[in-house]
Design an enzyme around this catalytic site. Structure first.
Site, mmCIF file in Angstrom:
data_model
loop_
_atom_site.group_PDB
_atom_site.id
_atom_site.type_symbol
_atom_site.label_atom_id
_atom_site.label_comp_id
_atom_site.label_asym_id
_atom_site.label_seq_id
_atom_site.Cartn_x
_atom_site.Cartn_y
_atom_site.Cartn_z
ATOM 1 N N ASP A 145 -17.252 -9.176 -0.691
ATOM 2 C CA ASP A 145 -18.354 -8.226 -0.562
ATOM 3 C C ASP A 145 -19.379 -8.783 0.435
ATOM 4 O OD1 ASP A 145 -19.834 -5.978 -1.141
ATOM 5 O OD2 ASP A 145 -20.638 -6.724 -3.024
ATOM 6 N N GLU A 152 -20.894 -8.246 6.057
ATOM 7 C CA GLU A 152 -21.237 -7.591 7.354
ATOM 8 C C GLU A 152 -21.650 -8.597 8.416
ATOM 9 O OE1 GLU A 152 -22.252 -6.426 4.300
ATOM 10 O OE2 GLU A 152 -20.609 -4.981 4.366
#
Ligand code: NAG
Ligand code: NAG
Ligand code: NAG
Length: 647
Positions: free
Chosen positions: A393, A396
């Site tokens: 997770d 980015e």
């Protein structure tokens, strides 16, 4: 044909099917040849639908537009640019040398995405398309040999920003991943696809011309064209080039339960969980588990295994740097190995803030040493928690600040002359500064490759740890991520419209070669309702990746929570899924071997039926099974689609 071209501070203009031109800002002002602005000049200017935006950043005025050598004419057409390139002025690059195959800029070294593209090696004269250059070589045209066209009518002006980013506040804003690929069904039903293999921040605009403008702020213009001719052929050709999707384990096609905020092992036990979100960790530290609230977790996972169940653990990329020295091995070992993303000095680690208490550093997965470090920790942790798969997770990479401490320096890399229309027009928003250093180069170039570079190493670590087919679920993805992982559509909301959007997202990721895809059933943020959750269980029973997932603090939403009737209905649709698993598994096999889509749109399968083109409320599993869910509140039937007659 591979096209390399210098593009910083210039535009690449791609007219869908008609004309490709490589344009810089026009020097017409200097040449005294700019047009427009007075009413009669505007009446002679480029037709509105043919305009190409010359001032994509906010704050366009007649003055700054004309200063840049462009034409200013207002219009009532929504979203059409008022400042646009004069069509016939002598702007653009001219292509020297042998323009047949490669156009390159010999003077500058540019970042290239480190992805090997497999091409079938068709000789230029044997391709199913022609590339024609204009006399001055500043434009070229790609034509399908058999029909002479590659056209498509577009109806609306629309822009999409592309740059990895943690939150999305509005439609068309940039989100977690980057896939500069599109598939287009032409008016005569042939389909083609185009990939711009480029990882820099960019925006893409669509106009009714029809035209498509890619505006990227770095790297090279590395275009690949896939000529189908069917949509399924396009995806097969695309995945042949970038890598076929991985073959998921059979068990991972089962229904999965998850939530952030089980809080304790007792609550966990009541719900037969399979996914463990960050609350299983001790103070949100990777490679730990909470020995108080989750005491007995390793033994419990063993029990689940004996009952034939599987479990997935979450891991975040950031590593706390503020634990007592000598007590937190992931940091100590990483520090020793020199594996973090560095500041612009190239030697001190970039320090940000995320889930763990204190501050955190960021492993740089483009560095082979980092891959070794990660692999070792994943293998060791398998002896603590006997996981079957890993969910990565926040990759980015997310950082809760704008840039690392002490903020980003004011320079050309952090604040380039043009910033695509991404959130806040800041490349450092909720991430690291663009001038940070990674092994493959500046974060400016490698930012959107972070999750992608973490996916393959995690896949190999899980494979090694379990000795089985790997399960990796990644939030951030890039071109070819499907080779090593699946994806969920992110932190959606418990809202009817997000349930509908999930169909569109699922169809898109099938085009991107990531068929193991689904959205959080019943919604992640906000409390769900009985009716929404029930409808979402019905739809989600047909997501390739079928998982009910919830955020911390929200009401329960697992299918057992809402009572007997709810459970019965959920069981009934899940039974249809389970009875079709051999079919679904076969579709995944076809996808792994031949690059087929698993889920496809009606248009994808019935290209010649114009009426299928607007349908995003129903989808197909392979060629043979249609799912048309109820997507509206207080409704018990699907409206007859006014075009298709589908009921
Ligand atoms: C980051 O800095 C460390 C020293 O602290 C060094 O070993 C490593 O090679 C650097 N990596 C990059 C990509 O700059
Ligand atoms: C959502 O549900 C939780 C648990 O039932 C409750 O505590 C919370 O107040 C609810 N939130 C809203 C906004 O209704
Ligand atoms: C913010 C966010 O992640 N939104 C996503 C929620 O999920 C839907 C699908 O259910 C996506 O389309 C959104 O992008």
């Amino acid at each position: 044909h591979k096209i390399h071209m210098n593009i910083v501070r210039s535009h690449c203009l791609f007219l869908c099917g008609f004309l490709w031109s490589l344009t810089a800002f026009p020097p017409c002002a200097a040449l005294g040849q700019c047009r427009g602005s007075s009413p009669e000049q505007c009446s002679r200017a480029v037709a509105v639908q043919r305009r190409v935006d010359c001032h994509p950043q906010p704050g366009a005025t007649q003055e700054n537009c004309e200063a840049r050598g462009c034409t200013w004419c207002t219009t009532d057409v929504p979203n059409a640019p008022w400042c646009f390139f004069p069509e016939d002025s002598p702007y653009g690059y001219s292509l020297g040398g042998n323009a047949e195959k490669t156009i390159y800029d010999p003077n500058t070294e540019r970042f290239e995405v480190p992805l090997k593209i497999d091409s079938p090696g068709v000789a230029a004269e044997d391709t199913s398309y022609d590339v024609e250059f204009t006399d001055d070589s500043s434009h070229f045209r790609i034509k399908r040999k058999s029909t002479g066209t590659l056209t498509k009518n577009m109806k609306k002006w629309q822009s999409q920003a592309i740059h990895n980013m943690l939150f999305m506040f509005q439609p068309f804003a940039n989100l977690y991943g980057v896939h500069p690929f599109y598939m287009c069904v032409e008016d005569d039903s042939n389909a083609h696809g185009v990939l711009l293999l480029n990882s820099n921040a960019q925006d893409v605009s669509l106009s009714p011309n029809p035209s498509l403008t890619f505006r990227t702020i770095g790297g090279i213009l590395d275009f690949y064209v896939f000529l189908g001719p069917t949509p399924e052929n396009v995806v097969q050709q695309y995945t042949e080039a970038i890598g076929r999707p991985h073959m998921p384990a059979y068990w991972s096609l089962g229904f999965q339960l998850s939530r952030w905020g089980y809080g304790s092992i007792d609550v966990l036990k009541e719900t037969d969980v399979q996914h463990l979100d960050i609350d299983y960790m001790e103070r949100r530290l990777d490679f730990t588990y909470d020995k108080e609230n989750f005491a007995g977790l390793p033994e419990y996972l063993q029990e689940l295994k004996k009952a034939g169940m599987h479990n997935i653990i979450i891991l975040d990329p950031f590593i706390s740097k503020d634990e007592e020295p000598g007590t937190y091995r992931p940091y100590d070992l990483g520090e020793e190995m020199g594996i973090w993303v560095n500041n612009s000095d190239g030697v001190t680690p970039a320090v940000g803030q995320a889930w763990p208490p204190g501050n955190a550093v960021f492993p740089d997965y483009t560095n082979p040493r980092t891959v070794e470090w990660w692999n070792q920790l994943c293998l060791e942790f398998k002896n603590v928690l006997d996981y079957d798969g890993i969910w990565i997770d926040m990759n980015e990479p997310s950082n809760f600040l704008q840039g690392q401490f002490p903020g980003c320096a004011d320079n050309d890399i952090n604040n380039p002359p043009y910033i695509p229309s991404i959130s806040d027009r800041s490349l450092a928003e909720k991430t690291l500064c663009p001038d940070s250093k990674t092994y493959l180069g500046e974060h400016y170039n490698t930012h959107s490759l972070f999750g992608w570079s973490q996916t393959a190493p995690t896949f190999h670590a899980v494979q090694q740890a379990t000795g089985k087919r790997a399960f990796v679920l990644s939030r951030s993805t890039f071109v070819s991520s499907g080779k090593h992982g699946g994806h969920w559509l992110g932190d959606n909301f418990s809202q009817w419209k997000d349930m509908h959007y999930s169909i569109i997202g699922m169809l898109e990721f099938n085009l991107f070669g990531m068929p193991y895809i689904g959205a959080d059933i019943c919604g992640f943020n906000y409390n769900t309702t009985y009716e929404l959750c029930l409808r979402w269980m019905q739809l989600g029973s047909f997501y390739p990746f079928s998982r009910n997932h919830n955020a911390e603090g929200n009401m329960e939403q697992d299918p057992a929570f809402f009572g007997e009737e709810f459970a019965k209905i959920s069981r009934a649709t899940l039974r249809i899924r389970y009875s079709l698993l051999p079919y679904l598994y076969t579709l995944f096999f076809e996808s792994h071997v031949h690059g087929n889509t698993v889920v496809r749109s009606l248009m994808h399968e019935f290209t010649s039926d114009q009426q299928t083109r607007g349908i995003d409320t129903a989808f197909l599993w392979g060629p043979a099974f249609m799912v048309a869910p109820v997507l509206e509140e207080a409704s018990t039937a699907i409206k007859k689609h006014h075009h298709t007659g589908i009921k």
